[in-house]
Scaffold this active site. Structure first.
Site, PDB file in Angstrom:
ATOM      1  N   GLY A 109       0.837  -1.199   0.000  1.00 44.42           N
ATOM      2  CA  GLY A 109       0.000   0.000   0.000  1.00 44.42           C
ATOM      3  C   GLY A 109       0.866   1.241   0.000  1.00 44.42           C
ATOM      4  CB  THR A 155       5.252   5.645   1.444  1.00 35.69           C
ATOM      5  OG1 THR A 155       5.749   4.886   0.335  1.00 35.69           O
ATOM      6  CG2 THR A 155       6.399   5.980   2.370  1.00 35.69           C
ATOM      7  CB  THR A 197      -0.872   3.207   4.780  1.00 34.38           C
ATOM      8  OG1 THR A 197      -1.655   4.063   3.966  1.00 34.38           O
ATOM      9  CG2 THR A 197      -1.779   2.313   5.596  1.00 34.38           C
ATOM     10  CD  GLU A 205       7.130  -5.567  -1.967  1.00 32.42           C
ATOM     11  OE1 GLU A 205       7.516  -4.554  -2.582  1.00 32.42           O
ATOM     12  OE2 GLU A 205       7.807  -6.600  -1.885  1.00 32.42           O
ATOM     13  CB  CYS A 216       3.425  -0.368  -6.954  1.00 34.18           C
ATOM     14  SG  CYS A 216       3.683  -2.077  -7.450  1.00 34.18           S
TER      15      CYS A 216
HETATM   16  P1  NAD Z   1      -3.397   2.505   1.159  1.00 29.42           P
HETATM   17  O1  NAD Z   1      -2.109   2.578   1.875  1.00 29.42           O
HETATM   18  O2  NAD Z   1      -4.350   3.638   1.281  1.00 29.42           O
HETATM   19  O3  NAD Z   1      -4.220   1.205   1.639  1.00 29.42           O
HETATM   20  C1  NAD Z   1      -3.642  -0.079   1.600  1.00 29.42           C
HETATM   21  C2  NAD Z   1      -4.350  -0.961   2.613  1.00 29.42           C
HETATM   22  O4  NAD Z   1      -4.052  -0.503   3.929  1.00 29.42           O
HETATM   23  C3  NAD Z   1      -5.872  -0.962   2.504  1.00 29.42           C
HETATM   24  O5  NAD Z   1      -6.343  -2.274   2.713  1.00 29.42           O
HETATM   25  C4  NAD Z   1      -6.291  -0.034   3.636  1.00 29.42           C
HETATM   26  O6  NAD Z   1      -7.605  -0.273   4.082  1.00 29.42           O
HETATM   27  C5  NAD Z   1      -5.261  -0.390   4.688  1.00 29.42           C
HETATM   28  N1  NAD Z   1      -5.053   0.608   5.730  1.00 29.42           N
HETATM   29  C6  NAD Z   1      -5.324   1.933   5.722  1.00 29.42           C
HETATM   30  N2  NAD Z   1      -4.939   2.509   6.877  1.00 29.42           N
HETATM   31  C7  NAD Z   1      -4.384   1.520   7.639  1.00 29.42           C
HETATM   32  C8  NAD Z   1      -3.790   1.483   8.935  1.00 29.42           C
HETATM   33  N3  NAD Z   1      -3.670   2.584   9.691  1.00 29.42           N
HETATM   34  N4  NAD Z   1      -3.322   0.304   9.395  1.00 29.42           N
HETATM   35  C9  NAD Z   1      -3.402  -0.806   8.650  1.00 29.42           C
HETATM   36  N5  NAD Z   1      -3.971  -0.835   7.413  1.00 29.42           N
HETATM   37  C10 NAD Z   1      -4.456   0.320   6.914  1.00 29.42           C
HETATM   38  O7  NAD Z   1      -3.029   2.214  -0.372  1.00 29.42           O
HETATM   39  P2  NAD Z   1      -4.015   2.163  -1.611  1.00 29.42           P
HETATM   40  O8  NAD Z   1      -4.513   3.528  -1.932  1.00 29.42           O
HETATM   41  O9  NAD Z   1      -5.004   1.062  -1.414  1.00 29.42           O
HETATM   42  O10 NAD Z   1      -2.987   1.669  -2.757  1.00 29.42           O
HETATM   43  C11 NAD Z   1      -2.188   2.538  -3.479  1.00 29.42           C
HETATM   44  C12 NAD Z   1      -0.768   2.540  -2.956  1.00 29.42           C
HETATM   45  O11 NAD Z   1      -0.259   1.217  -2.888  1.00 29.42           O
HETATM   46  C13 NAD Z   1       0.182   3.282  -3.876  1.00 29.42           C
HETATM   47  O12 NAD Z   1       1.046   4.090  -3.130  1.00 29.42           O
HETATM   48  C14 NAD Z   1       0.969   2.173  -4.554  1.00 29.42           C
HETATM   49  O13 NAD Z   1       2.231   2.548  -5.029  1.00 29.42           O
HETATM   50  C15 NAD Z   1       1.048   1.161  -3.476  1.00 29.42           C
HETATM   51  N6  NAD Z   1       1.314  -0.158  -4.044  1.00 29.42           N
HETATM   52  C16 NAD Z   1       2.567  -0.706  -3.872  1.00 29.42           C
HETATM   53  C17 NAD Z   1       2.859  -1.950  -4.439  1.00 29.42           C
HETATM   54  C18 NAD Z   1       4.217  -2.594  -4.279  1.00 29.42           C
HETATM   55  O14 NAD Z   1       4.350  -3.790  -4.543  1.00 29.42           O
HETATM   56  N7  NAD Z   1       5.248  -1.874  -3.872  1.00 29.42           N
HETATM   57  C19 NAD Z   1       1.888  -2.613  -5.179  1.00 29.42           C
HETATM   58  C20 NAD Z   1       0.639  -2.008  -5.331  1.00 29.42           C
HETATM   59  C21 NAD Z   1       0.356  -0.784  -4.753  1.00 29.42           C
END
Ligand code: NAD
Length: 492
Positions: free
Chosen positions: A226, A228, A230, A248, A284
């Protein structure tokens, strides 16, 4: 499949678990249409799921690797049988074109098959007889894994965690993103059906559920994909109980185009366009900024626009000619639009790209006009912040040192790509700060699940895929059998 809304539940200890509260997930192509409803779990539900996984770990850890692999292979076959229907559901709740949803399932199977085929080699004991005696290194499971995933690739980013964790003898509680909760729940139910109750569980919700999953003392490891920011909250939540983590995270992956890149190579130009716009830029590892050597900049931009206008075809995800659907959600659409508007206000030239195939659909859904941004400053938000959407800045640079410095001048370092004469590109790639650097290709096109994937700097901690992606769910346990039991450390 009908287009009636479906209802999914959380799945805890082998049973569907119904909640009092639900939320709806709309179709980003047609936001008036509800694709389905997912539960809103509470922290108490989450504790139940963690307790169930913890209980299951007490016996699952002692099962044989053969049994785990057999069960996983049966689950994979069932998933493969269900894929045509599941891929359609994914396109409806996510917005990605149907070929793209099928591709996501394809990558998931590549990885799950690889994990099953490699598990014996990776997870078997390493035994060494040496002059000091014998040493056994066993790869023990860790315990309960909290797997937390984003919306952009909900299936592959969940199975990338579930398969190795369970094969290594751990148990899992998965929490998907509220922006794509439906298909992944179906996937989890199919996999969980092949394992004893409690081995694989799923709960739904956002930060409150996430906080429980990342701070509960019974959780041994967090596998998170997700944003950075978060991840920074997660690291704090996990600090009190010193959890293992694979993170990741976000990226601002750069593509560096060397002066010896052939701008007339149409296939290469198509690969660059795809590396910027696949899944409407919501990956990502998409190339999110492009630096082109000034000697070929004008020609490059012209050829790029020609290729983009041919290959980017926007519209209904179920139209077989469409290569790009809508953005997944309104929040993301507004954010990406704000970055483009900011670039315009700074005097950048914003060039529309591609063809809009289904105009009515385009007006209705969370679509964005794909754009190319020219004239951005190296420090402008469009050049620095992760856009995660269908827009890309192309910027000129003057010499190799400056090009490499620009690529490395980022808080991120997920993937990157260098384009040009192969040996020259490899030399330059060695100086790039990133988890992966691809030569003459980029993004998913250059992904190989047999090799580790992950980021440096604020793009992550640890690796998924490859053998490391399996070992990441194990504790290294050394059993030493010294020949000489009484070494003279203490004077007689
Ligand atoms: P996000 O960080 O908003 O959410 C990711 C997950 O975390 C969701 O399930 C969300 O409900 C959960 N979450 C939110 N707050 C939390 C907390 N305080 N504690 C625990 N969990 C929590 O990300 P997003 O908008 O869903 O995805 C987009 C981001 O993900 C982009 O920055 C993208 O680059 C990244 N991403 C990285 C990879 C990789 O492999 N490096 C792959 C895909 C996406």
């Amino acid at each position: 499949m009908t287009n009636e809304p479906i209802v999914v539940h959380s799945f805890i200890n082998g049973q569907s678990f119904e909640t009092a509260k639900r939320y709806s997930r709309e179709n980003p192509t047609n936001p008036d249409e509800i694709v389905g409803y997912a539960p809103v779990n509470t922290r108490e539900d989450t504790i139940r799921a963690i307790d169930a996984a913890h209980e299951a770990f007490s016996f699952w850890r002692w099962t044989s690797l053969d049994e785990r692999i057999e069960r996983m292979e049966r689950a994979i076959q069932k998933l493969k049988d269900a894929t045509p229907e599941l891929a359609r559901l994914l396109s409806r709740e996510h917005g990605k074109a149907l070929y793209d949803s099928e591709g996501e399932f394809g990558v998931s199977f590549m990885w799950m098959d690889y994990a099953c085929q490699t598990a014996r080699e990776v997870l078997s004991d390493d035994v060494e007889e040496h002059d000091g005696g014998k040493t056994i290194i066993s790869h023990d499971p860790m315990g309960v894994v909290s797997a937390i995933t984003p919306w952009n690739y909900p299936i592959s980013l969940s199975t990338i965690k579930i398969a190795p964790a369970i094969l290594a003898g751990n148990t899992v509680v998965l929490k998907p993103s509220p922006f794509a909760p439906l298909t992944v729940t179906k996937v989890v139910e199919i996999i969980a059906g092949e394992f004893p109750p409690g081995v694989l569980n799923i709960v739904h919700g956002d930060a409150d559920v996430g906080v429980e999953l990342t701070s509960n003392p019974k959780v041994a490891k967090i596998a998170f994909t997700g944003g950075t920011n978060t991840a920074k909250s997660i690291m704090k939540a996990a600090a009190d109980t010193i959890k293992h983590m694979t993170l990741e995270l976000g990226g601002k992956d750069a593509a560096l185009i060397l002066p010896d890149f052939d701008v007339n190579d149409e296939r290469a130009m198509r690969r660059i366009v795809i590396s910027n716009f696949l899944t409407a830029g919501q990956i990502c590892m998409i190339a999110k900024r492009v630096y082109v050597h000034r000697s070929i900049y004008d020609q490059f931009v012209q050829k790029y626009i020609e290729a983009a206008n041919k290959w980017i075809r926007v519209g209904d995800p179920f139209n077989p000619n469409v290569t790009m659907g809508p953005v997944n959600n309104l929040r993301q659409k507004k954010y990406v639009q704000s970055l483009v508007d900011d670039a315009k206000s700074r005097g950048c030239e914003v060039i529309p790209l591609g063809q809009i195939l289904d105009k009515d659909v385009f007006e209705k859904g969370y679509f964005l006009q794909p754009t190319l941004v020219l004239g951005a400053g190296y420090d402008d938000p469009i050049a620095v912040d992760e856009q995660f959407g269908p827009t890309v800045p192309i910027m000129p640079y003057d010499d190799e040192e400056q090009g490499i410095a620009l690529v490395n001048n980022s808080i991120y370092g997920l993937t990157s790509s260098v384009w040009g004469e192969q040996e020259h590109a490899i030399r330059v790639a060695r100086r790039v700060e990133a988890g992966t650097t691809m030569i003459n290709t980029a993004a998913v096109q250059g992904l190989d699940v047999r090799f580790p994937f992950g980021g440096v700097k604020q793009s992550g901690v640890g690796r998924e895929y490859g053998k490391e992606g399996i070992l990441g769910y194990t504790e290294t346990h050394v059993i030493n059998v010294p020949k000489n039991l009484e070494l003279p450390y203490i004077p007689e």
